[in-house]
Design a protein around this motif. Structure first.
Motif, PDB file in Angstrom:
ATOM      1  N   GLY A   1       0.815  -1.213   0.000  1.00  0.00           N
ATOM      2  CA  GLY A   1       0.000   0.000   0.000  1.00  0.00           C
ATOM      3  C   GLY A   1       0.848   1.263   0.000  1.00  0.00           C
ATOM      4  N   PHE A   2       0.160   2.400  -0.076  1.00  0.00           N
ATOM      5  CA  PHE A   2       0.848   3.683  -0.160  1.00  0.00           C
ATOM      6  C   PHE A   2       0.193   4.698   0.770  1.00  0.00           C
ATOM      7  N   VAL A   3       0.947   5.707   1.129  1.00  0.00           N
ATOM      8  CA  VAL A   3       0.393   6.871   1.813  1.00  0.00           C
ATOM      9  C   VAL A   3      -0.339   7.700   0.771  1.00  0.00           C
ATOM     10  N   THR A   4      -1.628   7.925   0.980  1.00  0.00           N
ATOM     11  CA  THR A   4      -2.425   8.700   0.032  1.00  0.00           C
ATOM     12  C   THR A   4      -2.883  10.007   0.671  1.00  0.00           C
ATOM     13  N   ASP A   5      -3.598  10.821  -0.115  1.00  0.00           N
ATOM     14  CA  ASP A   5      -3.919  12.188   0.299  1.00  0.00           C
ATOM     15  C   ASP A   5      -2.629  12.902   0.692  1.00  0.00           C
ATOM     16  N   ALA A   6      -1.661  12.841  -0.204  1.00  0.00           N
ATOM     17  CA  ALA A   6      -0.329  13.374   0.077  1.00  0.00           C
ATOM     18  C   ALA A   6       0.324  13.842  -1.216  1.00  0.00           C
ATOM     19  N   TRP A   7       1.336  14.694  -1.055  1.00  0.00           N
ATOM     20  CA  TRP A   7       2.077  15.238  -2.186  1.00  0.00           C
ATOM     21  C   TRP A   7       3.310  14.388  -2.468  1.00  0.00           C
ATOM     22  N   TYR A   8       3.533  14.087  -3.750  1.00  0.00           N
ATOM     23  CA  TYR A   8       4.713  13.351  -4.167  1.00  0.00           C
ATOM     24  C   TYR A   8       5.516  14.186  -5.166  1.00  0.00           C
ATOM     25  N   PHE A   9       6.827  14.059  -5.077  1.00  0.00           N
ATOM     26  CA  PHE A   9       7.706  14.667  -6.070  1.00  0.00           C
ATOM     27  C   PHE A   9       7.487  13.992  -7.414  1.00  0.00           C
TER      28      PHE A   9
ATOM     29  N   GLY B   1      16.715  28.103  -6.490  1.00  0.00           N
ATOM     30  CA  GLY B   1      17.667  28.491  -7.509  1.00  0.00           C
ATOM     31  C   GLY B   1      17.998  27.295  -8.390  1.00  0.00           C
ATOM     32  N   GLU B   2      19.032  27.442  -9.188  1.00  0.00           N
ATOM     33  CA  GLU B   2      19.426  26.358 -10.082  1.00  0.00           C
ATOM     34  C   GLU B   2      20.024  25.213  -9.278  1.00  0.00           C
ATOM     35  N   ALA B   3      19.464  24.032  -9.438  1.00  0.00           N
ATOM     36  CA  ALA B   3      20.003  22.865  -8.747  1.00  0.00           C
ATOM     37  C   ALA B   3      21.404  22.575  -9.274  1.00  0.00           C
ATOM     38  N   LYS B   4      22.332  22.325  -8.367  1.00  0.00           N
ATOM     39  CA  LYS B   4      23.722  22.082  -8.753  1.00  0.00           C
ATOM     40  C   LYS B   4      23.940  20.665  -9.272  1.00  0.00           C
ATOM     41  N   LEU B   5      23.140  19.725  -8.754  1.00  0.00           N
ATOM     42  CA  LEU B   5      23.350  18.331  -9.098  1.00  0.00           C
ATOM     43  C   LEU B   5      22.042  17.584  -8.942  1.00  0.00           C
ATOM     44  N   VAL B   6      21.702  16.768  -9.937  1.00  0.00           N
ATOM     45  CA  VAL B   6      20.483  15.956  -9.887  1.00  0.00           C
ATOM     46  C   VAL B   6      20.830  14.556 -10.399  1.00  0.00           C
ATOM     47  N   GLU B   7      20.518  13.545  -9.614  1.00  0.00           N
ATOM     48  CA  GLU B   7      20.701  12.164 -10.021  1.00  0.00           C
ATOM     49  C   GLU B   7      19.463  11.365  -9.611  1.00  0.00           C
ATOM     50  N   ALA B   8      19.035  10.443 -10.445  1.00  0.00           N
ATOM     51  CA  ALA B   8      17.865   9.624 -10.143  1.00  0.00           C
ATOM     52  C   ALA B   8      18.140   8.178 -10.532  1.00  0.00           C
ATOM     53  N   MET B   9      17.522   7.266  -9.800  1.00  0.00           N
ATOM     54  CA  MET B   9      17.655   5.847 -10.089  1.00  0.00           C
ATOM     55  C   MET B   9      16.399   5.139  -9.617  1.00  0.00           C
ATOM     56  N   ASP B  10      15.947   4.140 -10.381  1.00  0.00           N
ATOM     57  CA  ASP B  10      14.792   3.341 -10.001  1.00  0.00           C
ATOM     58  C   ASP B  10      15.260   2.103  -9.249  1.00  0.00           C
ATOM     59  N   PHE B  11      14.717   1.911  -8.051  1.00  0.00           N
ATOM     60  CA  PHE B  11      15.034   0.739  -7.248  1.00  0.00           C
ATOM     61  C   PHE B  11      13.906  -0.276  -7.373  1.00  0.00           C
ATOM     62  N   ASP B  12      14.254  -1.548  -7.419  1.00  0.00           N
ATOM     63  CA  ASP B  12      13.249  -2.618  -7.447  1.00  0.00           C
ATOM     64  C   ASP B  12      12.789  -2.889  -6.023  1.00  0.00           C
ATOM     65  N   SER B  13      12.015  -1.930  -5.499  1.00  0.00           N
ATOM     66  CA  SER B  13      11.661  -1.976  -4.088  1.00  0.00           C
ATOM     67  C   SER B  13      10.353  -1.248  -3.857  1.00  0.00           C
TER      68      SER B  13
ATOM     69  N   THR C   1      15.274  10.224  -6.261  1.00  0.00           N
ATOM     70  CA  THR C   1      15.830  11.402  -6.922  1.00  0.00           C
ATOM     71  C   THR C   1      16.585  12.224  -5.888  1.00  0.00           C
ATOM     72  N   GLN C   2      17.853  12.451  -6.145  1.00  0.00           N
ATOM     73  CA  GLN C   2      18.688  13.242  -5.240  1.00  0.00           C
ATOM     74  C   GLN C   2      19.033  14.565  -5.913  1.00  0.00           C
ATOM     75  N   ILE C   3      18.775  15.659  -5.185  1.00  0.00           N
ATOM     76  CA  ILE C   3      18.952  17.006  -5.723  1.00  0.00           C
ATOM     77  C   ILE C   3      19.775  17.812  -4.726  1.00  0.00           C
ATOM     78  N   PHE C   4      20.750  18.546  -5.241  1.00  0.00           N
ATOM     79  CA  PHE C   4      21.618  19.350  -4.385  1.00  0.00           C
ATOM     80  C   PHE C   4      21.567  20.812  -4.822  1.00  0.00           C
ATOM     81  N   TRP C   5      21.443  21.683  -3.834  1.00  0.00           N
ATOM     82  CA  TRP C   5      21.584  23.120  -4.035  1.00  0.00           C
ATOM     83  C   TRP C   5      22.675  23.625  -3.098  1.00  0.00           C
ATOM     84  N   SER C   6      23.396  24.646  -3.520  1.00  0.00           N
ATOM     85  CA  SER C   6      24.409  25.216  -2.641  1.00  0.00           C
ATOM     86  C   SER C   6      24.864  26.575  -3.149  1.00  0.00           C
ATOM     87  N   ASP C   7      25.224  27.430  -2.211  1.00  0.00           N
ATOM     88  CA  ASP C   7      25.884  28.690  -2.573  1.00  0.00           C
ATOM     89  C   ASP C   7      27.330  28.696  -2.075  1.00  0.00           C
ATOM     90  N   HIS C   8      27.828  27.513  -1.712  1.00  0.00           N
ATOM     91  CA  HIS C   8      29.205  27.375  -1.236  1.00  0.00           C
ATOM     92  C   HIS C   8      30.135  27.223  -2.436  1.00  0.00           C
TER      93      HIS C   8
END
Length: 373
Positions: free
Chosen positions: A26-34, A168-180, A285-292
């Motif tokens: 099952g899933f959590v419903t009535d909720a926001w997903y990316f 702002g502009e995301a510095k790094l974005v990586e995504a992968m599908d897991f069999d889970s 999905t992993q997203i990184f922002w930074s001003d460093h």
């Protein structure tokens, strides 16, 4: 530390009358997903996604408005995302099905059926494609997945607002599908003890550098946080940021985990979004922002590290699936598995509060947890 010799109730219990699901189902419903970054949804584009086994079209009008609808034409089931955005006199912008040209407004209402002749009375606007509430916030597109897809309620809360330099502009974005299933993906993500064994890189840590950790936790909106603290001494990656970094790690239902690092006036935000594609597949999905300033220099190496981590976690998921297919009882221990227990408690309370039509009551209490990693 206590060990449960029998499987905990939250791991094996049947769904309650309030609609709670057993762990891994099952899933959590009535909720926001990316669903996507806003920059990936161009004007006039039609993009197909799958969430909880449902095909979802995410589009953007030429004026910039994002919308979401079920990616199935009700006429002959062709995917609407294979069509195009058109504009006809008196209709405004519509999504045109590639099969027979049926056109649907962004709210899902049918605007026209081209095959009809003038004397054929048919109220096209009585036909609807299921639409989904959608929000674009901080450069991120969220979609609302309702508990009753055919009679959805309006969202009663907004998507999470993340701290720091998000938007702002995301510095790094990586995504992968897991069999889970998303439950196992969340628990794996929040597991503090697997790192020395699964993630063995010279620049990270190993089982030979395990230290005892003691961290304070507190409840937050729909989740919990490891309250702001100095990174562990064996977390070498933080050292490249210089100064005296302080980090806070937060989890929020249904599947958001973020780490906000403060180094003086500079910041790094590492956001991980878990989106259930089906019962057995979850997108990470992993997203990184930074001003460093150092982030731009280190980005190529950080990208390699992120990809390596995802591949290692994905490989461990595949190994875990070998055991899970026999439906074994699972043992959860304190304190290392406390966050896994919290996640299950939050899911049950979420389902119960929705079923009883009352506010969500976070069951987590402030506590300090101790473990080795």
């Amino acid at each position: 530390m206590t060990v449960a010799p029998v499987p905990p109730p939250q791991a094996e219990s049947a769904p309650s009358k309030a609609g709670a699901q057993p762990f891994g189902k099952g899933f959590v419903t009535d909720a926001w997903y990316f669903v996507a970054l806003g920059r990936d949804v161009a004007p006039a584009s039609l993009k197909r996604y799958e969430i909880m086994g449902e095909p979802v079209l995410i589009g953007r009008t030429r004026a910039g408005q994002v919308y979401a609808m079920r990616d199935i034409c009700p006429h002959r089931a062709a995917p609407l995302s294979a069509g195009k955005l058109v504009e006809k006199p008196g209709e405004g912008e519509t999504v045109e099905c590639p099969y027979h040209g049926w056109r649907f407004r962004p709210d899902g209402v049918c605007a026209a059926i081209p095959s009809l002749v003038e004397d054929q009375a048919f109220e096209a606007n009585r036909i609807r494609v299921r639409s989904y509430p959608v929000r674009e916030s901080q450069g991120i597109v969220f979609v609302w997945m309702a508990s009753d897809a055919r009679n959805p309620m309006e969202p009663d809360h907004e998507p999470p607002v993340f701290p720091g330099v998000v938007g702002g502009e995301a510095k790094l974005v990586e995504a992968m599908d897991f069999d889970s299933h998303i439950d196992h993906a969340v628990v794996g993500l929040m597991d503090p003890a697997h790192g020395p064994y699964v993630h063995q890189q010279w620049w990270w840590r190993s089982e030979h550098s395990m230290h005892e950790k003691s961290k304070a936790f507190a409840p937050t909106a729909f989740g919990w946080a490891m309250v702001r603290h100095a990174p562990s001494s064996n977390s070498r990656l933080y050292k490249i940021l210089g100064g005296a970094p302080a980090t806070e790690i937060t989890f929020r239902l249904p599947g958001f985990r973020w780490e906000h690092i403060q180094v003086g006036e500079k910041q790094v935000l590492a956001l991980t979004c878990l989106t259930p594609i089906t019962d057995t597949k979850t997108r990470i999905t992993q997203i990184f922002w930074s001003d460093h300033w150092v982030f731009d220099l280190a980005k190529p190496f950080l990208r390699m590290g992120v990809v390596a981590f995802l591949k290692q976690d994905g490989g461990m998921v595949n190994l875990q699936n070998e055991g899970l297919r026999y439906d074994p009882a699972l043992i959860w221990i304190d304190d290392a598995d406390k966050q896994a227990k919290w996640y299950q408690q939050l899911k049950r309370e979420w389902a119960k509060s929705r079923a009883e039509d009352r506010p969500f009551a976070n069951p987590i209490q402030p506590v300090t947890l101790r473990w080795k990693s």
